[in-house]
Scaffold this active site. Sequence first.
Site, PDB file in Angstrom:
ATOM      1  N   ARG A  91      39.946  56.192  82.494  1.00  0.00           N
ATOM      2  CA  ARG A  91      38.694  56.745  81.979  1.00  0.00           C
ATOM      3  C   ARG A  91      38.173  55.937  80.792  1.00  0.00           C
ATOM      4  O   ARG A  91      37.021  55.569  80.739  1.00  0.00           O
ATOM      5  CB  ARG A  91      38.937  58.190  81.565  1.00  0.00           C
ATOM      6  CG  ARG A  91      37.671  58.931  81.233  1.00  0.00           C
ATOM      7  CD  ARG A  91      37.897  60.401  81.013  1.00  0.00           C
ATOM      8  NE  ARG A  91      39.265  60.752  80.681  1.00  0.00           N
ATOM      9  CZ  ARG A  91      39.840  61.896  80.997  1.00  0.00           C
ATOM     10  NH1 ARG A  91      39.179  62.775  81.696  1.00  0.00           N
ATOM     11  NH2 ARG A  91      41.072  62.162  80.626  1.00  0.00           N
ATOM     12  N   ASP A 141      47.141  55.687  82.260  1.00  0.00           N
ATOM     13  CA  ASP A 141      46.115  54.808  81.687  1.00  0.00           C
ATOM     14  C   ASP A 141      46.657  53.829  80.643  1.00  0.00           C
ATOM     15  O   ASP A 141      45.965  52.891  80.262  1.00  0.00           O
ATOM     16  CB  ASP A 141      45.007  55.639  81.024  1.00  0.00           C
ATOM     17  CG  ASP A 141      44.187  56.421  82.046  1.00  0.00           C
ATOM     18  OD1 ASP A 141      44.440  56.254  83.243  1.00  0.00           O
ATOM     19  OD2 ASP A 141      43.304  57.181  81.621  1.00  0.00           O
TER      20      ASP A 141
HETATM   21  O1  F6P Z   1      45.549  60.858  83.439  1.00  0.00           O
HETATM   22  C1  F6P Z   1      44.545  59.964  83.162  1.00  0.00           C
HETATM   23  C2  F6P Z   1      43.514  60.053  84.229  1.00  0.00           C
HETATM   24  O2  F6P Z   1      44.099  59.809  85.467  1.00  0.00           O
HETATM   25  C3  F6P Z   1      42.308  59.152  84.008  1.00  0.00           C
HETATM   26  O3  F6P Z   1      42.512  57.847  84.430  1.00  0.00           O
HETATM   27  C4  F6P Z   1      41.255  59.869  84.789  1.00  0.00           C
HETATM   28  O4  F6P Z   1      39.968  59.563  84.334  1.00  0.00           O
HETATM   29  C5  F6P Z   1      41.589  61.299  84.538  1.00  0.00           C
HETATM   30  O5  F6P Z   1      42.968  61.356  84.276  1.00  0.00           O
HETATM   31  C6  F6P Z   1      41.251  62.231  85.669  1.00  0.00           C
HETATM   32  O6  F6P Z   1      41.629  63.505  85.292  1.00  0.00           O
HETATM   33  P1  F6P Z   1      41.462  64.769  86.205  1.00  0.00           P
HETATM   34  O7  F6P Z   1      42.447  64.645  87.328  1.00  0.00           O
HETATM   35  O8  F6P Z   1      41.754  65.904  85.309  1.00  0.00           O
HETATM   36  O9  F6P Z   1      40.054  64.751  86.710  1.00  0.00           O
END
Ligand code: F6P
Length: 360
Positions: A181, A137
């Site tokens: 996010r 991100d």
């Molecule tokens: O690592 C960051 C991220 O990829 C964000 O962009 C995303 O919202 C989140 O992690 C998703 O996380 P997880 O795979 O734990 O749902």
Amino acid sequence: MPTIAVLTSGGDAPGMNAAIQAVVKVAASRGWEVLGIERGFTGLLNGVARPLTRNADGAPYPVPEIDDIGALGGTVLGSSREPRFVDPVERQKAAAFLDERGVEGLVVIGGNGSMAGAHALSGEVDLPVVGIPASIDNDIGLTREALGVDTALNTIVEACDRISDTARSHRRAFVVEVMGRSSGYLAMAAAVATAADAVLLPEQGRGFDEILDSLTACIRHAFSPRRGKRRVLVIKAEGVQFPTHLLVDELRAELSDMEDVDIRGTVLGHLVRGGNSSFRDRMLGGRFGLVAVEAVLEGKTDVMVGWNLVDMGEPTSDNFIRLFSLPEVLTETEALLDGSSPVTQDRVRRMEAIHGVLSL
Ligand code: F6P
């Protein structure tokens, strides 16, 4: 022999394995053993780890697995988002485990939650704790780039190129959602690289109706006989708070009079987070790993290595890498995410400035 521990935490990011490889090789070259903590802070709390070096004739060497990981996406140590780590009582278990295994330095590779965990732990253990920023991100303060950003952008650009091929063949508009996010950085950078027609970022704080009106106008203009585009590409960051399919449905309704125009949506999701790491992420992983181990050996603690902020922080052996205190990193990260950082304001300003160029 002294021991350094390394862990990866939070969302995995390409380049994490390159950083692990570098940490192990640099530490071994300086006569340190390396312990790999499994699944981030969860492994520290549960006491689960494996050696990443082995002794031969009194010297540490990387285990053979380490030779093969530099290119791989994800993290061979595993990762987690460990809610127990915010609890100081739980963290005592981590401190006790490090002590029990004779660990004299810890490298934490991860995103902003992981840097917060590293900071908290550094005040409770008597050993250097050094962070390496890793998050696709690009939402970590005091580093121009975190591990994983470049690979993720290459993946997004390739996906958008492919989508554009099919979009042009059918005169379609696509809304492509990319991860991020709380930060629109990936969407922003990808929009420029793919000559997208519009970009939607959480940092702009625009409401649904405003976005719908502006995209409707953008698509009408693009497919008008005067302009004659064959493809419209809208890149939407995940952090924009409404579902992509809802936006697509509403756009279809608004543009129902344009009979030969179709609107589709694609959510790239976790596709963007995986994959072999790019040259740049391997290069950054290697250089971060080297400087992080040097910082541990110099006894620096509660710090993070940051990329390409040459006039700030503390110098290191690498002209492009500086050391920043973790409290400063956490403060700047908060400002990045709540929009008060000049870095965020500058990004938004630059995107607003090219708004008319993208949709031209
Ligand atoms: O690592 C960051 C991220 O990829 C964000 O962009 C995303 O919202 C989140 O992690 C998703 O996380 P997880 O795979 O734990 O749902």
